[in-house]
Scaffold this active site. Structure first.
Site, PDB file in Angstrom:
ATOM      1  N   HIS A  10      15.189   2.034   2.378  1.00 39.13           N
ATOM      2  CA  HIS A  10      13.733   3.163   3.033  1.00 39.13           C
ATOM      3  C   HIS A  10      13.183   1.592   4.138  1.00 39.13           C
ATOM      4  O   HIS A  10      13.655   0.157   3.854  1.00 39.13           O
ATOM      5  CB  HIS A  10      12.593   2.726   2.241  1.00 39.13           C
ATOM      6  CG  HIS A  10      11.707   3.529   2.152  1.00 39.13           C
ATOM      7  ND1 HIS A  10      10.245   2.505   2.458  1.00 39.13           N
ATOM      8  CD2 HIS A  10      11.488   3.814   3.391  1.00 39.13           C
ATOM      9  CE1 HIS A  10       9.091   2.705   3.093  1.00 39.13           C
ATOM     10  NE2 HIS A  10       9.668   4.256   3.822  1.00 39.13           N
ATOM     11  N   HIS A  87       7.937  -1.511  11.797  1.00 38.29           N
ATOM     12  CA  HIS A  87       7.461  -0.560  10.766  1.00 38.29           C
ATOM     13  C   HIS A  87       5.722  -1.602  10.736  1.00 38.29           C
ATOM     14  O   HIS A  87       5.661  -2.977   9.724  1.00 38.29           O
ATOM     15  CB  HIS A  87       8.101  -0.973   9.828  1.00 38.29           C
ATOM     16  CG  HIS A  87       7.122  -0.237   8.380  1.00 38.29           C
ATOM     17  ND1 HIS A  87       8.001  -1.426   7.043  1.00 38.29           N
ATOM     18  CD2 HIS A  87       6.463   0.574   8.064  1.00 38.29           C
ATOM     19  CE1 HIS A  87       7.011  -0.407   6.182  1.00 38.29           C
ATOM     20  NE2 HIS A  87       6.422   0.252   6.608  1.00 38.29           N
TER      21      HIS A  87
END
Length: 295
Positions: A10, A87
């Site tokens: 992830h 991110h």
């Protein structure tokens, strides 16, 4: 391939978070303001919650990871107009990451990877064109053109010398033969901090998978709320959430089965924790002995 079980990470690129970079354009105004007030200190705290992996691409590949969750962004006021993994804060340049993965594939010609480009931030048509050209330049014929998922066997890929399946969650995908549409790689997201709710969601999603006829991701991932971050602000994601929930999450993984009605790609944070890697790989050993091992 969609009858086998693959390991995934992830936010695969988040082993590197550039604390000197600006905040990503997708972040809400509250986060932008927090960083503008507290600067470097705020970014150091953010990193503890944004970094979901510790191993770089080469190490992940060596450990058995074959699915990569990739999120791409332009950087504000970047004079080089580069594309970056992102991110919350920015990570490495996309070109460098793709080349690192390609180096592994060149040394291991029978290995296959899934590259899932599922979020794009601050990207215009010209940036998508740049990324598509980057993929062509890096992988060339290694990329498998989009076909029906059930037609993609390891034997087929080896014969064609394909090693890369690129999934692209943007309308751009319909214009390029080697881009698989995003709907061919659904990744339902539980969006919860509750382990029990996560497991219920994962199990229900497996039932739904049977209707889709595509590849499928089970995200064994807990998502912190703002209150969770505030309480564990100095500890970070790994210590506050992932390590504590690991036993229950692993118990769910152990009970899964490979096959068209079972799990396909399982992703997690900090993939090196516990026996996640070996447990997922072992699920393939339970396939019926009579089933073609190149499915």
């Amino acid at each position: 391939l969609f009858s086998l079980v693959f390991l995934g990470s992830h936010d695969s690129f988040s082993f590197y978070i550039d604390e000197a970079s600006p905040v990503g354009p997708e972040q809400p105004e509250t986060v932008q303001n927090f960083v503008s007030v507290f600067g470097t200190v705020a970014k150091k705290l953010m990193r503890k919650w944004l970094a979901t992996q510790t191993m770089n691409f080469t190490s992940q590949l060596g450990a058995g990871i074959r699915y990569f969750d990739l999120r791409i962004s332009t950087k504000p006021r970047d004079p080089d107009n580069e594309l970056y993994f992102a991110h919350g804060l920015f990570s490495a340049k996309v070109k460098e990451g793709l080349e690192e993965i390609n180096a592994f594939l060149a040394e291991h010609p029978k290995e296959v990877v899934f590259l899932d480009f599922n979020h794009f931030y601050g990207m215009q048509k010209c940036h998508h064109e740049k990324l598509v050209q980057m993929l062509k330049d890096t992988y060339g014929n290694k990329m498998c053109p989009a076909i029906f998922a059930h037609e993609v066997t390891l034997q087929y890929l080896w014969e064609k010398e394909h090693q890369v399946l690129v999934f692209y969650h943007s309308p751009v995908a319909v214009e390029v033969a080697f881009l698989w549409p995003g709907q061919m790689m659904p990744a339902p997201w539980a969006n919860t901090t509750d382990t029990e709710k996560l497991i219920q969601f994962l199990q229900a999603s497996i039932t739904e998978r049977r209707k889709k006829g595509s590849f499928f991701i089970s995200q064994v991932v807990l998502t912190p709320k703002a209150s969770t971050v505030v309480k564990g602000v100095a500890s970070g994601l790994r210590e506050t959430i992932t390590e504590r929930a690991l036993p229950a999450m692993m118990e769910w993984v152990r009970t899964q089965k490979a096959g068209e009605s079972g799990v396909n790609i399982i992703t997690a944070d900090f993939v090196e924790l516990g026996d996640f890697i070996s447990t997922v790989i072992k699920l393939n050993y339970a396939l019926d002995e009579g089933e073609d091992d190149t499915t």
